[in-house]
Structures are given as C-alpha cells and as structure tokens.
Scaffold this motif. Structure first.
Motif, mmCIF file in Angstrom:
data_model
loop_
_atom_site.group_PDB
_atom_site.id
_atom_site.type_symbol
_atom_site.label_atom_id
_atom_site.label_comp_id
_atom_site.label_asym_id
_atom_site.label_seq_id
_atom_site.Cartn_x
_atom_site.Cartn_y
_atom_site.Cartn_z
ATOM 1 N N GLU A 89 -2.862 -32.606 6.379
ATOM 2 C CA GLU A 89 -3.583 -33.386 7.384
ATOM 3 C C GLU A 89 -4.636 -32.524 8.074
ATOM 4 O OE1 GLU A 89 -2.948 -36.291 11.254
ATOM 5 O OE2 GLU A 89 -1.208 -35.223 10.457
ATOM 6 N N ALA A 90 -4.303 -31.273 8.367
ATOM 7 C CA ALA A 90 -5.251 -30.376 9.039
ATOM 8 C C ALA A 90 -6.483 -30.110 8.184
ATOM 9 C CB ALA A 90 -4.557 -29.061 9.396
ATOM 10 N N ILE A 91 -6.293 -29.795 6.909
ATOM 11 C CA ILE A 91 -7.450 -29.516 6.046
ATOM 12 C C ILE A 91 -8.234 -30.806 5.795
ATOM 13 C CG2 ILE A 91 -6.386 -29.738 3.755
ATOM 14 C CD1 ILE A 91 -8.738 -26.900 4.815
ATOM 15 N N GLY A 92 -7.535 -31.942 5.792
ATOM 16 C CA GLY A 92 -8.223 -33.233 5.672
ATOM 17 C C GLY A 92 -9.122 -33.506 6.868
ATOM 18 N N LEU A 93 -8.647 -33.177 8.067
ATOM 19 C CA LEU A 93 -9.470 -33.336 9.268
ATOM 20 C C LEU A 93 -10.662 -32.383 9.226
ATOM 21 C CD1 LEU A 93 -6.679 -33.652 11.979
ATOM 22 C CD2 LEU A 93 -8.259 -35.464 11.251
ATOM 23 N N CYS A 94 -10.410 -31.155 8.809
ATOM 24 C CA CYS A 94 -11.488 -30.155 8.712
ATOM 25 C C CYS A 94 -12.572 -30.633 7.755
ATOM 26 C CB CYS A 94 -10.898 -28.822 8.242
ATOM 27 S SG CYS A 94 -12.115 -27.513 7.946
ATOM 28 N N ASN A 95 -12.174 -31.109 6.594
ATOM 29 C CA ASN A 95 -13.130 -31.525 5.571
ATOM 30 C C ASN A 95 -13.620 -32.951 5.756
ATOM 31 O OD1 ASN A 95 -12.868 -29.028 4.358
ATOM 32 N ND2 ASN A 95 -11.335 -29.716 2.889
ATOM 33 N N GLY A 96 -13.033 -33.690 6.680
ATOM 34 C CA GLY A 96 -13.373 -35.096 6.868
ATOM 35 C C GLY A 96 -14.603 -35.352 7.717
ATOM 36 N N VAL A 97 -15.295 -34.304 8.134
ATOM 37 C CA VAL A 97 -16.520 -34.487 8.913
ATOM 38 C C VAL A 97 -17.728 -34.436 7.991
ATOM 39 C CG1 VAL A 97 -15.527 -33.594 11.056
ATOM 40 C CG2 VAL A 97 -16.661 -32.035 9.470
ATOM 41 N N ARG A 98 -18.846 -34.969 8.455
ATOM 42 C CA ARG A 98 -20.056 -35.024 7.635
ATOM 43 C C ARG A 98 -20.755 -33.672 7.513
ATOM 44 N NH1 ARG A 98 -20.110 -40.294 10.098
ATOM 45 N NH2 ARG A 98 -21.161 -39.574 11.948
ATOM 46 N N GLN A 99 -20.445 -32.753 8.424
ATOM 47 C CA GLN A 99 -21.092 -31.451 8.398
ATOM 48 C C GLN A 99 -20.151 -30.413 7.807
ATOM 49 O OE1 GLN A 99 -20.605 -33.079 11.429
ATOM 50 N NE2 GLN A 99 -22.531 -34.172 11.277
ATOM 51 N N GLY A 100 -20.692 -29.230 7.590
ATOM 52 C CA GLY A 100 -19.868 -28.149 7.080
ATOM 53 C C GLY A 100 -20.569 -26.819 7.260
ATOM 54 N N LEU A 101 -20.969 -26.505 8.491
ATOM 55 C CA LEU A 101 -21.651 -25.232 8.722
ATOM 56 C C LEU A 101 -20.643 -24.094 8.725
ATOM 57 C CD1 LEU A 101 -24.190 -23.607 9.285
ATOM 58 C CD2 LEU A 101 -23.892 -24.104 11.717
ATOM 59 N N VAL A 102 -19.663 -24.157 9.628
ATOM 60 C CA VAL A 102 -18.689 -23.070 9.743
ATOM 61 C C VAL A 102 -17.327 -23.654 10.100
ATOM 62 C CG1 VAL A 102 -19.284 -22.631 12.156
ATOM 63 C CG2 VAL A 102 -18.250 -20.816 10.826
ATOM 64 N N ALA A 103 -16.284 -23.025 9.567
ATOM 65 C CA ALA A 103 -14.917 -23.437 9.887
ATOM 66 C C ALA A 103 -14.070 -22.179 10.027
ATOM 67 C CB ALA A 103 -14.353 -24.346 8.789
ATOM 68 N N ALA A 104 -13.030 -22.283 10.836
ATOM 69 C CA ALA A 104 -12.156 -21.140 11.048
ATOM 70 C C ALA A 104 -10.710 -21.596 11.070
ATOM 71 C CB ALA A 104 -12.493 -20.441 12.370
ATOM 72 N N VAL A 105 -9.832 -20.691 10.680
ATOM 73 C CA VAL A 105 -8.398 -20.910 10.799
ATOM 74 C C VAL A 105 -7.806 -19.708 11.519
ATOM 75 C CG1 VAL A 105 -7.755 -19.865 8.570
ATOM 76 C CG2 VAL A 105 -6.303 -21.627 9.568
ATOM 77 N N PHE A 106 -6.848 -19.976 12.371
ATOM 78 C CA PHE A 106 -6.133 -18.917 13.070
ATOM 79 C C PHE A 106 -4.691 -18.967 12.606
ATOM 80 C CE2 PHE A 106 -9.888 -19.646 15.479
ATOM 81 C CZ PHE A 106 -10.245 -18.390 15.950
ATOM 82 N N THR A 107 -4.266 -17.924 11.921
ATOM 83 C CA THR A 107 -2.928 -17.903 11.345
ATOM 84 C C THR A 107 -2.471 -16.467 11.107
ATOM 85 O OG1 THR A 107 -1.564 -18.688 9.502
ATOM 86 C CG2 THR A 107 -3.843 -18.103 8.975
ATOM 87 N N THR A 108 -1.164 -16.276 11.065
ATOM 88 C CA THR A 108 -0.605 -14.984 10.658
ATOM 89 C C THR A 108 -0.131 -15.042 9.215
ATOM 90 O OG1 THR A 108 1.556 -15.623 11.529
ATOM 91 C CG2 THR A 108 0.110 -14.342 13.000
#
Length: 168
Positions: A89-108
């Motif tokens: 669901e998270a990656i779907g929300l990230c990719n579900g927008v019309r733009q795609g300039l920059v994306a980040a994930v915060f994880t260990t």
C-alpha cells in the motif's frame, strides 16, 4: 524569515499569487481530508518587504489518494502525510501520484531500502535522507509529469547534444 539573512531556514514564497495558490490548496484539502491541519508557525516578524509572500510550513494528513493536495505539486512548505497498512500500500501511494521528481524512504531495513530503490517511480531516490537538496554532479530530473529531461552531471550535458548517425 527574511531571505537575505543567512540564518533563515524558511523564506517567503516566490510571489503573493503563489502564496495564495498554496493557501487555497491547503484550505480546500483541509475541508475534505477529514484529518488535522498543522500549521507550524505564523508570519515571522522580520521578513522585510516579503511578509505578504510568507506561508507557514504545514503538515496535512490526507488519506484520499485522489485529493488534489496529494496529486498536485504545491511548490510550497506543505507536507502531506498518508497512512499505509503495509509495504504494498505504501509503495502504491508513492507511485500513485502524477509526478515523480524525488522520493525517500526512512527505514533500518536493508531489504525495504532495496525494494524501495527497485520499485519507487521517481527520478531521484533517497534512503534515510530528506527529499530536499540534490548532488551537484548527479542527474537531476523526474519521472512522469515532473519536468522533462535531466540537469547536472553527464546526463544533464547530454540533454544539450544532438546525436547523428553517420554512414559513410
């Protein structure tokens, strides 16, 4: 603060018209996102002639993927937060927008970081880093409706070249 002062972290918008556009997007979203709107401050006292262009940094919680505030780039100090139940669901929300300039994930998790780098649809991907700033000699540009071409680095230079195929 005043954009001419070196200690200013958040300055004014480029114009009052743009400030009004950002404010209207946020207010419209606040009316239908059914979640808190958190302005982080008010107009600073010492912004010189720029006071009318200032918009406070704002966090908006909006779980509606098709909302304008989610789908349109505000080019303002607005952070839209969405909840996801799992990675898909998270990656779907990230990719579900019309733009795609920059994306980040915060994880260990190295596994999630690797999946993010494989699956996220943006021109610049960051792990455990803010989405602002760019490396000066790395390609700068987005996917989908986030601009055209590339700037900076070798790829940016190639944007200015016209390739020919010579057959002698």
């Amino acid at each position: 603060g005043d954009p001419s002062q070196p200690d200013t972290v958040i300055g004014p918008m480029v114009s009052t018209a743009h400030r009004d556009r950002v404010a209207a997007l946020v207010q419209r979203a606040a009316s239908y996102c059914d979640a808190p709107l958190l302005p982080l401050g008010s107009e600073p006292r010492s912004v010189g002639t720029h006071g009318a262009k200032f918009y406070p940094p704002t966090i908006l919680f909006c779980d509606e993927p098709e909302a304008t505030i989610v789908q349109e780039e505000t080019f303002g100090p607005v952070l839209v937060v969405q909840k996801a139940q799992d990675w898909n669901e998270a990656i779907g929300l990230c990719n579900g927008v019309r733009q795609g300039l920059v994306a980040a994930v915060f994880t260990t998790s190295d596994r999630l970081a690797s999946r993010f780098l494989d699956e996220a649809e943006a021109g610049m991907l960051k792990v455990n880093q803010a989405t602002s700033n760019a490396i000066v000699d790395a390609p700068f540009g987005g996917w989908k409706q986030s601009g055209t071409g590339r700037e900076l680095g070798r790829h940016g230079l190639l944007e200015y070249l016209q390739t020919k195929s010579l057959q002698l």
